[in-house]
Design a protein around this motif. Structure first.
Motif, PDB file in Angstrom:
ATOM      1  N   GLU A  39     -34.191  -5.464 -17.398  1.00 34.04           N
ATOM      2  CA  GLU A  39     -35.433  -6.150 -17.738  1.00 34.04           C
ATOM      3  C   GLU A  39     -36.002  -6.820 -16.495  1.00 34.04           C
ATOM      4  N   ALA A  40     -37.295  -7.140 -16.571  1.00 36.37           N
ATOM      5  CA  ALA A  40     -37.967  -7.797 -15.448  1.00 36.37           C
ATOM      6  C   ALA A  40     -39.118  -8.633 -15.978  1.00 36.37           C
ATOM      7  N   GLY A  41     -39.456  -9.684 -15.222  1.00 37.80           N
ATOM      8  CA  GLY A  41     -40.517 -10.578 -15.638  1.00 37.80           C
ATOM      9  C   GLY A  41     -41.731 -10.568 -14.746  1.00 37.80           C
ATOM     10  N   SER A  42     -41.750  -9.674 -13.762  1.00 46.23           N
ATOM     11  CA  SER A  42     -42.893  -9.580 -12.860  1.00 46.23           C
ATOM     12  C   SER A  42     -43.037  -8.152 -12.383  1.00 46.23           C
ATOM     13  N   VAL A  43     -44.188  -7.854 -11.774  1.00 46.79           N
ATOM     14  CA  VAL A  43     -44.412  -6.513 -11.243  1.00 46.79           C
ATOM     15  C   VAL A  43     -43.382  -6.179 -10.176  1.00 46.79           C
ATOM     16  N   ALA A  44     -43.166  -7.098  -9.240  1.00 47.62           N
ATOM     17  CA  ALA A  44     -42.227  -6.841  -8.150  1.00 47.62           C
ATOM     18  C   ALA A  44     -40.815  -6.592  -8.675  1.00 47.62           C
ATOM     19  N   GLU A  45     -40.364  -7.437  -9.600  1.00 49.25           N
ATOM     20  CA  GLU A  45     -39.036  -7.257 -10.186  1.00 49.25           C
ATOM     21  C   GLU A  45     -38.947  -5.932 -10.932  1.00 49.25           C
ATOM     22  N   ALA A  46     -40.021  -5.575 -11.632  1.00 46.42           N
ATOM     23  CA  ALA A  46     -40.033  -4.335 -12.406  1.00 46.42           C
ATOM     24  C   ALA A  46     -39.906  -3.123 -11.499  1.00 46.42           C
ATOM     25  N   VAL A  47     -40.662  -3.106 -10.410  1.00 45.73           N
ATOM     26  CA  VAL A  47     -40.632  -1.955  -9.497  1.00 45.73           C
ATOM     27  C   VAL A  47     -39.232  -1.772  -8.924  1.00 45.73           C
ATOM     28  N   VAL A  48     -38.610  -2.866  -8.483  1.00 47.64           N
ATOM     29  CA  VAL A  48     -37.255  -2.787  -7.933  1.00 47.64           C
ATOM     30  C   VAL A  48     -36.263  -2.351  -9.004  1.00 47.64           C
ATOM     31  N   GLY A  49     -36.350  -2.984 -10.178  1.00 49.68           N
ATOM     32  CA  GLY A  49     -35.397  -2.698 -11.245  1.00 49.68           C
ATOM     33  C   GLY A  49     -35.493  -1.274 -11.778  1.00 49.68           C
ATOM     34  N   ILE A  50     -36.716  -0.794 -11.986  1.00 52.14           N
ATOM     35  CA  ILE A  50     -36.907   0.560 -12.507  1.00 52.14           C
ATOM     36  C   ILE A  50     -36.401   1.593 -11.507  1.00 52.14           C
ATOM     37  N   ASN A  51     -36.691   1.372 -10.227  1.00 53.58           N
ATOM     38  CA  ASN A  51     -36.202   2.305  -9.214  1.00 53.58           C
ATOM     39  C   ASN A  51     -34.683   2.303  -9.125  1.00 53.58           C
ATOM     40  N   HIS A  52     -34.075   1.167  -9.368  1.00 52.80           N
ATOM     41  CA  HIS A  52     -32.615   1.063  -9.299  1.00 52.80           C
ATOM     42  C   HIS A  52     -31.948   1.662 -10.537  1.00 52.80           C
ATOM     43  N   VAL A  53     -32.451   1.312 -11.715  1.00 51.83           N
ATOM     44  CA  VAL A  53     -31.806   1.715 -12.972  1.00 51.83           C
ATOM     45  C   VAL A  53     -32.191   3.129 -13.399  1.00 51.83           C
ATOM     46  N   ARG A  54     -33.424   3.526 -13.091  1.00 51.76           N
ATOM     47  CA  ARG A  54     -33.962   4.838 -13.500  1.00 51.76           C
ATOM     48  C   ARG A  54     -33.788   5.065 -15.010  1.00 51.76           C
ATOM     49  N   PRO A  55     -34.463   4.242 -15.816  1.00 46.22           N
ATOM     50  CA  PRO A  55     -34.336   4.358 -17.277  1.00 46.22           C
ATOM     51  C   PRO A  55     -35.085   5.579 -17.805  1.00 46.22           C
ATOM     52  N   VAL A  57     -37.100   5.193 -20.640  1.00 45.73           N
ATOM     53  CA  VAL A  57     -38.352   4.610 -21.127  1.00 45.73           C
ATOM     54  C   VAL A  57     -38.485   3.178 -20.632  1.00 45.73           C
ATOM     55  N   VAL A  58     -39.681   2.837 -20.174  1.00 44.30           N
ATOM     56  CA  VAL A  58     -40.003   1.455 -19.811  1.00 44.30           C
ATOM     57  C   VAL A  58     -40.944   0.897 -20.868  1.00 44.30           C
ATOM     58  N   LEU A  73     -47.090   0.838 -13.099  1.00 38.13           N
ATOM     59  CA  LEU A  73     -47.239   2.288 -13.178  1.00 38.13           C
ATOM     60  C   LEU A  73     -47.659   2.884 -11.846  1.00 38.13           C
ATOM     61  N   ARG A  74     -48.628   2.270 -11.208  1.00 37.28           N
ATOM     62  CA  ARG A  74     -49.123   2.791  -9.932  1.00 37.28           C
ATOM     63  C   ARG A  74     -48.016   2.838  -8.880  1.00 37.28           C
ATOM     64  N   GLN A  75     -47.130   1.836  -8.901  1.00 31.57           N
ATOM     65  CA  GLN A  75     -46.101   1.755  -7.864  1.00 31.57           C
ATOM     66  C   GLN A  75     -44.864   2.601  -8.158  1.00 31.57           C
ATOM     67  N   VAL A  83     -39.713   9.075 -15.515  1.00 28.48           N
ATOM     68  CA  VAL A  83     -39.642   7.859 -16.338  1.00 28.48           C
ATOM     69  C   VAL A  83     -40.893   7.773 -17.216  1.00 28.48           C
ATOM     70  N   VAL A  84     -40.682   7.486 -18.496  1.00 29.92           N
ATOM     71  CA  VAL A  84     -41.776   7.401 -19.464  1.00 29.92           C
ATOM     72  C   VAL A  84     -42.108   5.931 -19.717  1.00 29.92           C
ATOM     73  N   PHE A  85     -43.411   5.634 -19.802  1.00 32.85           N
ATOM     74  CA  PHE A  85     -43.856   4.256 -20.011  1.00 32.85           C
ATOM     75  C   PHE A  85     -44.533   4.120 -21.375  1.00 32.85           C
ATOM     76  N   LEU A  86     -44.120   3.106 -22.116  1.00 34.17           N
ATOM     77  CA  LEU A  86     -44.731   2.775 -23.405  1.00 34.17           C
ATOM     78  C   LEU A  86     -45.217   1.335 -23.332  1.00 34.17           C
ATOM     79  N   ALA A  87     -46.533   1.137 -23.415  1.00 29.88           N
ATOM     80  CA  ALA A  87     -47.089  -0.215 -23.369  1.00 29.88           C
ATOM     81  C   ALA A  87     -46.777  -0.952 -24.665  1.00 29.88           C
ATOM     82  N   LEU A  88     -46.337  -2.191 -24.532  1.00 34.04           N
ATOM     83  CA  LEU A  88     -46.060  -3.060 -25.676  1.00 34.04           C
ATOM     84  C   LEU A  88     -46.774  -4.367 -25.396  1.00 34.04           C
TER      85      LEU A  88
END
Length: 221
Positions: A39-55, A57-58, A73-75, A83-88
């Protein structure tokens, strides 16, 4: 588990920690079809975390202080296209839905969704479906369906630009020099500069690179 050998690996992005904790607890308690892996609470944290975990679905919040879901998404999409993105999101505004779908999200659901419905939405997008809360599907169909009578979705920022400013912006985003734009549109270089200055002011952007990305996000290019 229904129909899956392994759970869908989910990454949560939302700037409210309590909301993230609630979603994680709900998903962990009601199903083994999904597994919250980060999980992440900011754009920067999300970009790092998603690249590391490679889930797989986000689950992506739309509005965050440092740029929001579209910026995540852009980054990330170029480096991790799988990786698939679902807006919530709490928002059901047409402009928010269209912006995040144009940025590359596979679906968009609101935070009024039940836990069971959210699980189904996550599984479905992971399998290639597009998923939207019922009221929101019409926005997407109207914005993207190439059919007579389709109602265009209003983009408040884009609506500020005059037709000529859009013409200049489109060519600028395609890499044309000012002199080439002037020749293409039969106007002077000075007029091109004036239009570009006006577009920068209206969009509150600072340079040609940002304008090009802004135009690309709105499919003007």
């Amino acid at each position: 588990m229904t129909g899956r050998e392994t759970p869908v690996r989910v990454f949560l992005v939302d700037d409210h920690a309590l909301f993230r904790a609630g979603v994680r607890a709900e998903l962990d308690s009601i199903t083994d079809e999904v597994d919250v892996v980060g999980e992440a609470g900011s754009v920067a944290e999300a970009v790092v975390g998603i690249n590391h975990v490679r889930p797989d679905v986000v689950l992506l919040d739309v509005h965050m202080p440092d740029g929001g879901g579209a910026e995540v998404l852009r980054q990330v999409r170029t480096s991790l296209p799988e990786v698939v993105f679902l807006a919530l999101s709490v928002s059901d505004a047409a402009e928010d839905v269209i912006a995040v779908i144009r940025a590359g999200a596979r679906g968009y659901v609101t935070k009024t969704i039940s836990s069971q419905e959210l699980v189904r939405a996550v599984v479905r997008v992971s399998e290639g479906d597009a998923v939207f809360s019922p009221r929101l599907a019409g926005f997407v169909l109207d914005a993207f369906a190439d059919r007579p009578g389709a109602a265009p979705i209003s983009d408040p920022e884009l609506d500020l630009l005059t037709p000529r400013e859009r013409d200049v912006l489109r060519l600028l985003a395609r890499g044309y020099a000012y002199k080439e734009i002037a020749s293409e549109l039969f106007i002077s270089v000075k007029t091109v500069e004036t239009h570009v200055s006006s577009v920068l002011r209206k969009t509150q952007l600072s340079n040609r690179y940002e304008l090009s990305r802004w135009a690309s996000d709105r499919r003007l290019v």
